[in-house]
Write an enzyme that holds these catalytic residues in place. Structure first.
Site, PDB file in Angstrom:
ATOM      1  CG  HIS A 346      52.315  58.736  36.715  1.00 28.40           C
ATOM      2  ND1 HIS A 346      51.043  58.918  37.197  1.00 28.40           N
ATOM      3  CD2 HIS A 346      52.946  57.934  37.600  1.00 28.40           C
ATOM      4  CE1 HIS A 346      50.903  58.269  38.351  1.00 28.40           C
ATOM      5  NE2 HIS A 346      52.051  57.667  38.614  1.00 28.40           N
ATOM      6  CE  LYS A 526      44.816  71.356  31.576  1.00 26.68           C
ATOM      7  NZ  LYS A 526      44.492  69.969  31.816  1.00 26.68           N
ATOM      8  NE  ARG A 527      54.687  72.856  36.243  1.00 24.62           N
ATOM      9  CZ  ARG A 527      55.739  72.501  36.974  1.00 24.62           C
ATOM     10  NH1 ARG A 527      55.579  72.055  38.217  1.00 24.62           N
ATOM     11  NH2 ARG A 527      56.952  72.622  36.504  1.00 24.62           N
ATOM     12  CE  LYS A 532      50.261  69.380  31.721  1.00 23.53           C
ATOM     13  NZ  LYS A 532      49.343  68.298  32.132  1.00 23.53           N
ATOM     14  CB  THR A 634      43.757  64.049  38.101  1.00 21.21           C
ATOM     15  OG1 THR A 634      44.862  64.949  38.215  1.00 21.21           O
ATOM     16  CG2 THR A 634      44.276  62.628  37.991  1.00 21.21           C
ATOM     17  CE  LYS A 638      42.112  66.999  41.208  1.00 20.19           C
ATOM     18  NZ  LYS A 638      43.490  67.546  41.126  1.00 20.19           N
TER      19      LYS A 638
HETATM   20  C1  26W Z   1      62.052  63.216  36.143  1.00 29.79           C
HETATM   21  C2  26W Z   1      61.240  64.377  35.669  1.00 29.79           C
HETATM   22  C3  26W Z   1      59.797  64.083  35.724  1.00 29.79           C
HETATM   23  C4  26W Z   1      59.023  64.541  36.767  1.00 29.79           C
HETATM   24  C5  26W Z   1      57.695  64.263  36.823  1.00 29.79           C
HETATM   25  C6  26W Z   1      59.204  63.339  34.730  1.00 29.79           C
HETATM   26  C7  26W Z   1      57.882  63.047  34.790  1.00 29.79           C
HETATM   27  C8  26W Z   1      57.113  63.498  35.830  1.00 29.79           C
HETATM   28  C9  26W Z   1      55.678  63.112  35.932  1.00 29.79           C
HETATM   29  C10 26W Z   1      55.486  61.720  35.384  1.00 29.79           C
HETATM   30  C11 26W Z   1      54.754  64.069  35.277  1.00 29.79           C
HETATM   31  C12 26W Z   1      53.320  63.906  35.733  1.00 29.79           C
HETATM   32  O1  26W Z   1      52.934  64.488  36.708  1.00 29.79           O
HETATM   33  N1  26W Z   1      52.507  63.146  34.975  1.00 29.79           N
HETATM   34  C13 26W Z   1      51.064  63.245  35.114  1.00 29.79           C
HETATM   35  O2  26W Z   1      50.570  62.221  35.969  1.00 29.79           O
HETATM   36  C14 26W Z   1      49.191  62.394  36.210  1.00 29.79           C
HETATM   37  C15 26W Z   1      48.759  61.352  37.216  1.00 29.79           C
HETATM   38  O3  26W Z   1      48.795  60.090  36.651  1.00 29.79           O
HETATM   39  C16 26W Z   1      48.405  62.308  34.903  1.00 29.79           C
HETATM   40  O4  26W Z   1      47.054  62.566  35.179  1.00 29.79           O
HETATM   41  C17 26W Z   1      48.929  63.309  33.899  1.00 29.79           C
HETATM   42  O5  26W Z   1      48.296  63.125  32.648  1.00 29.79           O
HETATM   43  C18 26W Z   1      50.426  63.168  33.745  1.00 29.79           C
HETATM   44  O6  26W Z   1      50.950  64.198  32.922  1.00 29.79           O
END
Ligand code: 26W
Length: 789
Positions: A346, A526-527, A532, A634, A638
């Site tokens: 992701h 979004k975050r 972003k 995502t 929406k």
């Molecule tokens: C370990 C720390 C950590 C925590 C969460 C690293 C990475 C993440 C996630 C991978 C971050 C995340 O939410 N990624 C998002 O995933 C969505 C679903 O696929 C995508 O639509 C977003 O672009 C992506 O940033």
């Protein structure tokens, strides 16, 4: 699923009386909501049991979706909509003098996730139930979900979230489904003797699909101590120490890590990941063996999907269980595990890629450390990758490589992202395993994000193309035939206006800011993250404000800039951006000269429920990440479904949105991925961009002078210095192009006949972004499971 008003009414009263122990005249809104929830929940039991029976009777293969996050939100209205009880529930509750939507809004969000990855898992659960994919979601039952956000003096302040202080009517504790999870200790011979143990105890939530056709289970694990209580110590008067084993165990499922995309090598996080994964795998094996199947048959019956690398310990753990507890040969166990496992990536951001120091990994999971080294040497021996490729490197265990090597399929989440996974994240592994990386473009559930969140527009759609589009979203294409019909366009516009009016009311009540529904609602939610580029948005907002002040009498399209989102608590640069947005909002909103022509609002504590209010009321969707950095997005999907055109870069799934909707209905700007990479290598690229932009110079000057921070004029000097000298995210380089794209937005919005067509085309062409399409594609390409419905 035929249910009369009288039965539902009787069921609500029965639960109020016998489940809640309340007499109607004394029942609170909470009691009524709980009674209704139980009455609705009763209707899920039929499909739930039926689905489970069918899965086992027909020997169906099942998918197990392992995720550290499930960002679910509220469940009452979702269940009501999927069961088709919407009108009935309103009527019945009105009969009790209760406003259905008021009750719905009393439910706390289940916020067991940070952002995109967790919300995707929740959409997938709903779609798997809708298309009839036998599935279990496995996660952690965090006592505290994502922190609550508030603003003090414009700055983010966090406080703990506590959704479980109220009874959660949707979950069933399953104390009989409990597994021991070990940590640390020694290896004696080939045997691992853990030094610490906790118990993982299951809590099940049914997930009901569209029209109640199928239901799956979301199983969340709570940590419990193996020994409850040290009675000897208690009797000796040492009351605090007596409770120690309990306190220690509970920390494991106490709180969700609030770090989105910045990875920190914390031991507790590693333990949480192993806790979830081991509990899930023990449960999967137990169920498989209880059905009389053999461990060798596992891949024919079980697909395990790892949501990012967080559960990537599944590879070594499955090998451990097969070798140490089921006497399988190592290589056979490894091949069996690989045939079951899939890995979804992701993110490409290097700071988000999990790597554990070998000493920590080896201390917490000594047996797994041995297994990881054997996987690495098996891989070298079998595939001869370049010598520098490996799971263990520079005294670190790299979870991306581990997940890749232990999976039969690896996938990215948009077409662009999947190509970048091949070419920039795992180029050597891609060459060693051609065909292993595939694309699965994300999607979102149209039940929650359109049918439930946007009732006015749903009504217009059903009026035009008839019912049933909710589970066959490609049918929205049929709206195209109505776009030249004035009556349809008026209805489409009226639905949007109704949502905007509702949002304006909520903003007035909650933020004390008056906004006009005539204005263009421009939304970025979004975050908060540098990539972003909320910073780009607020800088352009300042430019717009400046122009309005310079030309006080010019007619301009009135705008409301709406922001929403949380920053990771330790992410200073993101917190500075939040502060700046709030500072700008205070100045702009108090500027009588500008008045209704520009407002900036930033409601605190953005979450799933707030998204359900904001997205249906949006005119414009901000998807402005630096190209090459947003894996998919995502939220973008929406907004599109809800009739908001995108202003955006060629990043993530924006590329596919643009392709579906057509360039005339999308406000494209900015550098491409390749151009961005080259631009970063240009010396002084940001200083040059600033020098070349009259407007950006003015904007930065206004901030530097303290126009938005009169109490502390130098507040943003650090931020400004970074824009001038580093600007890794290319805010300066893309500023003029973004500003020009915003001018094109104004022009289009000024003609309502042009705008409504664009908006309607966005909805009509959004069918591809249903998560039903995504799930069917995973079933075919990765899981090898035929749909049961
Ligand atoms: C370990 C720390 C950590 C925590 C969460 C690293 C990475 C993440 C996630 C991978 C971050 C995340 O939410 N990624 C998002 O995933 C969505 C679903 O696929 C995508 O639509 C977003 O672009 C992506 O940033």
């Amino acid at each position: 699923m035929h249910l009369t008003k009288d039965t539902l009414r009787a069921d609500v009263l029965r639960h109020l009386t016998y489940t809640l122990g309340k007499d109607a005249p004394h029942a609170s809104a909470y009691d009524w909501r709980m009674a209704l929830s139980y009455a609705v929940r009763d209707r899920i039991m039929g499909p739930w049991f039926q689905s489970t029976r069918r899965t086992w009777a027909e020997g169906r293969k099942r998918v197990y979706y392992l995720s550290m996050e499930f960002l679910i939100g509220r469940l009452l209205q979702d269940a009501v909509v999927n069961l088709g009880l919407d009108d009935l529930a309103r009527e019945v509750m009105a009969g009790f003098g209760q406003d259905f939507m008021g009750l719905v809004e009393g439910e706390p969000d289940a916020a067991l996730g940070n952002g995109g990855l967790g919300r995707l898992a929740a959409c997938f659960m709903e779609s798997m139930a809708t298309v009839g994919c036998p599935a279990y979601g496995y996660g952690i039952r965090y006592e505290h979900g994502l922190f609550r956000q508030r603003f003090e003096g414009g700055q983010q302040v966090e406080s703990p979230e506590d959704w479980l202080t109220q009874t959660n009517p949707w979950e069933f504790p399953r104390p009989e489904s409990a597994y021991t999870i070990g940590f640390k200790g020694q290896i004696e011979g080939e045997r691992w003797v853990p030094g610490e143990t906790v118990v993982a105890s299951a809590h099940d939530t049914p997930v009901i699909g569209w029209q109640g056709g199928w239901a799956n289970t979301l199983r969340l694990w709570a940590a419990k101590p193996t020994t409850l209580f040290d009675l000897d110590r208690f009797n000796r008067g040492d009351h605090t120490a007596a409770a120690e084993p309990e306190a220690l165990a509970r920390t494991l499922s106490r709180v969700l890590y609030p770090d989105d995309t910045t990875y920190q090598g914390k031991e507790l996080r590693l333990k949480q990941e192993y806790f979830l994964t081991s509990a899930a795998l023990q449960d999967i094996l137990r169920r498989h063996l209880a059905a009389g199947l053999s461990v060798a048959d596992l891949p024919a019956h079980v697909a395990i999907q790892m949501n990012d690398t967080h559960p990537a310990i599944a590879g070594p753990e499955l090998i451990r269980l097969l070798v140490d507890e089921h006497a399988m040969a190592f290589d056979t166990a490894l091949e069996t595990a690989r045939a079951c496992l899939g890995y979804t990536n992701h993110t490409l951001l290097p700071e988000a890629l999990e790597k554990w120091p070998t000493y920590m990994f080896g201390t917490v999971l000594p047996r797994h450390m041995q297994i990881v080294e054997r996987i690495d040497s098996w891989h070298r021996r079998t595939f001869h990758p370049p010598h520098y490729v490996g799971i263990v490197k520079h005294h670190e265990v790299r979870m991306g490589e581990l997940a890749f090597i232990m999976s039969h399929k690896v996938n990215g989440v948009s077409a662009l992202h999947s190509e970048l996974v091949k070419t920039s994240l795992f180029p050597e592994l891609h060459r060693t395993h051609p065909g292993q990386i595939v694309n699965q473009t994300n999607g979102v559930t149209p039940r929650r994000w359109l049918a439930m969140a946007n009732r006015p527009l749903s009504g217009v759609i059903t009026q035009a193309i008839g019912p049933g589009w909710e589970a066959d979203l490609d049918r929205l294409k049929g709206l195209e035939n109505h776009i030249e019909d004035k009556g349809f366009r008026d209805a489409f516009q009226a639905a949007k206006r109704q949502n905007k009016q509702a949002l304006a009311g909520w903003i007035a009540a909650s933020q004390g800011v008056q906004i006009s529904p005539d204005a263009l609602f421009d939304v970025q939610v979004k975050r908060i993250h540098e990539y972003k580029r909320q910073l780009l948005n607020i800088l352009q907002t300042i430019a717009h404000w400046h122009r309005l002040r310079e030309t006080p009498h010019a007619s301009a399209v009135p705008r409301v800039k709406i922001f929403g989102g949380k920053s990771a608590p330790g992410y200073a640069a993101a917190k500075e951006i939040i502060h700046l947005i709030n500072d700008v909002a205070a100045v702009v909103n108090a500027d009588a000269q500008v008045g209704d022509r520009l407002k900036v609002v930033y409601p605190a504590n953005y979450n799933v429920s707030m998204a359900e209010r904001l997205i249906p009321a949006a005119d414009l969707s901000e998807q402005i990440s630096t190209a090459g950095m947003e894996a998919s997005g995502t939220g973008n999907m929406k907004f599109m479904m809800n009739g908001a055109p995108t202003i955006g870069t060629l990043d993530g799934a924006n590329v596919e949105i643009l392709q579906e909707v057509g360039a005339e209905n999308f406000f494209l700007f900015g550098l491409t991925t390749d151009e961005a990479i080259r631009r970063r290598e240009t010396p002084n690229q940001s200083a040059r961009a600033i020098e070349g932009s009259e407007m950006l110079k003015i904007v930065l000057q206004l901030i530097a002078e303290g126009r938005f921070s009169p109490d502390q004029p130098d507040r943003y000097h650090g931020l400004l210095h970074r824009i001038w000298h580093h600007d890794h995210f290319l805010v300066a380089a893309d500023f003029d192009a973004y500003d020009a794209a915003q001018a094109r937005v104004d022009q289009a919005y000024a003609d309502p006949e042009i705008w409504v067509r664009m908006a309607a085309r966005n909805t009509a062409r959004s069918g591809f972004f249903s998560s039903d399409r995504t799930i069917r594609s995973y079933m075919k390409d990765i899981w090898n499971i035929p749909p049961a419905l």
